[in-house]
Write a protein that holds these residues in place. Structure first.
Motif, short mmCIF file in Angstrom:
data_model
loop_
_atom_site.label_atom_id
_atom_site.label_comp_id
_atom_site.label_asym_id
_atom_site.label_seq_id
_atom_site.Cartn_x
_atom_site.Cartn_y
_atom_site.Cartn_z
N ARG A 16 0.84 -1.20 0.00
CA ARG A 16 0.00 0.00 0.00
C ARG A 16 0.89 1.26 0.00
N ALA A 18 4.02 1.33 -1.08
CA ALA A 18 4.80 1.32 -2.32
C ALA A 18 4.05 0.49 -3.36
N PRO A 19 3.04 1.12 -3.99
CA PRO A 19 2.14 0.36 -4.86
C PRO A 19 2.84 -0.26 -6.07
N ASP A 20 4.05 0.16 -6.35
CA ASP A 20 4.72 -0.43 -7.51
C ASP A 20 5.48 -1.70 -7.15
N LEU A 21 5.40 -2.14 -5.89
CA LEU A 21 6.00 -3.43 -5.54
C LEU A 21 5.01 -4.55 -5.85
N PRO A 23 3.65 -7.91 -4.63
CA PRO A 23 3.72 -8.69 -3.38
C PRO A 23 4.24 -10.11 -3.61
N GLN A 33 15.20 -1.06 2.67
CA GLN A 33 16.00 -0.05 1.97
C GLN A 33 16.91 -0.66 0.92
N LEU A 36 14.36 -3.33 -1.42
CA LEU A 36 13.07 -2.84 -1.95
C LEU A 36 13.10 -1.35 -2.25
N GLU A 37 14.23 -0.70 -1.97
CA GLU A 37 14.44 0.70 -2.33
C GLU A 37 13.47 1.66 -1.69
N LEU A 38 13.04 1.36 -0.48
CA LEU A 38 12.20 2.33 0.23
C LEU A 38 13.08 3.43 0.79
N SER B 144 -6.93 -0.61 -3.42
CA SER B 144 -6.37 -0.92 -2.11
C SER B 144 -5.16 -0.06 -1.81
N GLY B 145 -4.89 0.94 -2.69
CA GLY B 145 -3.72 1.79 -2.50
C GLY B 145 -4.01 2.96 -1.59
N PRO B 146 -3.07 3.91 -1.52
CA PRO B 146 -3.27 5.08 -0.66
C PRO B 146 -4.52 5.85 -1.08
N VAL B 151 -4.30 0.08 -7.57
CA VAL B 151 -2.91 -0.26 -7.85
C VAL B 151 -2.89 -1.48 -8.76
N ARG B 170 6.00 -2.20 -16.95
CA ARG B 170 6.69 -1.26 -16.08
C ARG B 170 8.07 -0.94 -16.65
N ARG B 267 11.05 3.39 -7.83
CA ARG B 267 11.69 2.09 -7.94
C ARG B 267 12.01 1.76 -9.38
N ARG B 299 4.35 7.77 -5.57
CA ARG B 299 4.40 6.30 -5.69
C ARG B 299 3.16 5.77 -6.39
N SER B 321 20.84 5.71 3.66
CA SER B 321 21.82 4.65 3.39
C SER B 321 22.71 5.00 2.20
#
Lengths: 80, 393
Positions: A16, A18-21, A23, A33, A36-38, B144-146, B151, B170, B267, B299, B321
């Motif tokens: 939710r 990061a909707p482009d992941l 699942p 990080q 998953l590059e958050l 179900s997204g923000p 999504v 993508r 991403r 996102r 990081s």
């Protein structure tokens, strides 16, 4: 809740934020990080979502404990 | 009567595809209303209207690829005769993509467009593309997204078995975005004489203050170091006006308003830098909320046209990081960008002794046509000074 249920719920909240992941492609050992590059903002959004879902306080010092689905499931299971 | 045109949503945009109308002829619109959704290389962007009036006629069809400046609709100003002379729609001229619209910031409204109740159907670009490909109406899906955004997973859940992999879609989408970024940055490097100034800032005071402030706060109210850096930068930009504004055909126009672009990495290698309007006037808490909201919407692929076109200065951070420092490339028509390396312990010299302290290294890239190293240096020093009294931010 079992650890597996918590892990699924964690992944739901993660997707939710990061909707482009995808699942289906998130492994239990994936690091938020590094893998998953958050960024820090995504992680804060995830902490907010987990707090709302599980009612568990996650202090900033605890962030490393939720850095992968496996770690988070173990951490949250003890507190839910 | 005004012709509402396809806006330029950044230096790297040449055209957009109209994917959704949120108004119809006869609807009353007011400044800031979202009237359409346009798919660009930066994702789906909600297009706002900048005048009040009544929609007389829609001039563009869904699914059309339209260059910047192409007419989208005719909007009648309030009080104009309801029956305006019918006119045929001017053909969509195959005009060469215009230079990005001249700086609009100085004419910008002092306040942000009202946070409109979300209209239309929020969906991520990937979800839209997939739904269109599969012939699924977005209306039929539950998001179900923000904010209930649809999504990719929601679309996939309803798709008939076997189809092309979403990873391919993508991949193609990101390849397009990469091309757009490359074109804009190549142009920036070609046309803007960059100079760079770097400075390492002691963050001891800021991080101590932040830890104490966050300790008792629920996660919703926690503040990140990035918000402190942005606020300090916005306040410092008030003092050094030559870093904040746009460079157009008539040279540099400083902007009174400080709309800070925030670079958000997507991403897979994409990047967007939507603006936080009036960042200098927001409280730290409000600025943090705006950054959180912007990240979530970036996102989900749901940014607004004003956010995409109004930035007057950009901030880009590597995150916790990352490495020590990064030098940025100016986003035209802006004239400066500040980049931050990862904050962390660094060796600093204090009173003749080397100590380990929380620090961040900022690099300013600025346009030499507008300013030079002395001014750039003052700007970074001003950011430094503001971070030493975090309670005043």
């Amino acid at each position: 809740m079992t650890e597996d249920e918590i892990r699924s719920a964690y992944i739901e909240e993660l997707v939710r934020v990061a909707p482009d992941l995808d699942p289906a492609e998130i492994a239990g050992s994936d690091h938020l990080q590094d893998d998953l590059e958050l960024d820090s903002m995504d992680i804060l959004n995830l902490v907010i979502a987990l707090n709302q879902r599980f009612g568990v306080a996650i202090a900033e010092a605890d962030y490393p404990q939720i850095a992968t689905p496996d770690l988070a499931a173990a951490f949250l299971a003890k507190r839910v | 009567m005004a012709v509402f045109k396809m806006p330029s949503l950044g230096a790297d945009m040449e055209a957009g595809k109209l994917v959704e109308w949120l108004v119809k002829p006869g609807d009353t619109v007011k400044h800031g209303d979202i009237v359409a959704v346009v798919e660009t290389q930066k994702g789906a962007i909600e297009i706002e209207v900048f005048e009040d009036g009544v929609v007389e006629k829609l001039m563009a069809e869904l699914g059309q690829d339209l260059p910047v400046g192409a007419p989208l609709a005719i909007i009648q100003a309030p009080g104009e005769a309801a029956e305006a002379p019918t006119q045929t729609a001017p053909p969509v001229a195959p005009q060469a993509p215009a230079e990005p619209a001249a700086p609009a910031a100085e004419a910008a409204p002092p306040t942000a467009p009202p946070a409109a109740t979300p209209s239309g159907i929020a969906a991520s670009p990937a979800a839209k593309a997939r739904a269109a490909e599969l012939g699924i109406a977005l209306e039929s899906l539950t998001g179900s997204g923000p904010g209930g955004a649809i999504v990719l997973a929601d679309v996939e859940a309803t798709k008939p078995a076997a189809a092309t992999s979403p990873a391919q879609d993508r991949g193609a989408y990101l390849a397009e975005m990469r091309k757009a970024i490359a074109a804009a940055m190549a142009r920036s490097k070609r046309e803007i004489p960059h100079y760079y100034v770097t400075h390492t800032i002691d963050l001891s005071a800021a991080s101590d203050w932040l830890s104490a402030a966050n300790a008792d706060r629920p996660p919703e109210e926690r503040i990140l170091m990035g918000a402190l850096l942005m606020k300090a930068m916005a306040l410092a930009a008030r003092e050094e006006k030559a870093v904040n504004g746009h460079f157009g055909e008539d040279g540099f126009t400083p902007s009174a308003a400080i709309h800070l672009g925030l670079a958000i990495a997507l991403r897979g290698g994409g990047l967007v830098a939507p603006a936080i309007l009036d960042a200098d006037k927001k409280s730290l808490q409000d600025l943090m909320e705006a950054m959180r909201d912007l990240t979530m919407r970036a996102r989900a692929g749901r940014l607004k046209s004003s956010e995409m076109s109004m930035a007057t200065l950009t901030f880009s951070a590597l995150g916790e990081s990352g490495v020590e420092a990064m030098a940025g490339i100016i986003v035209p028509p802006q004239v400066a960008i500040v980049t931050a390396g990862a904050p962390g312990l660094q060796a600093l010299v204090r009173e003749g002794k080397v100590i380990a302290a929380q620090a961040v290294t900022l690099t300013l890239a600025a346009d030499h046509r507008v300013s030079d190293g002395r001014l750039g240096s003052k700007f970074l020093a001003a950011i430094d000074a503001k971070l030493q009294t975090p309670e005043e931010l």
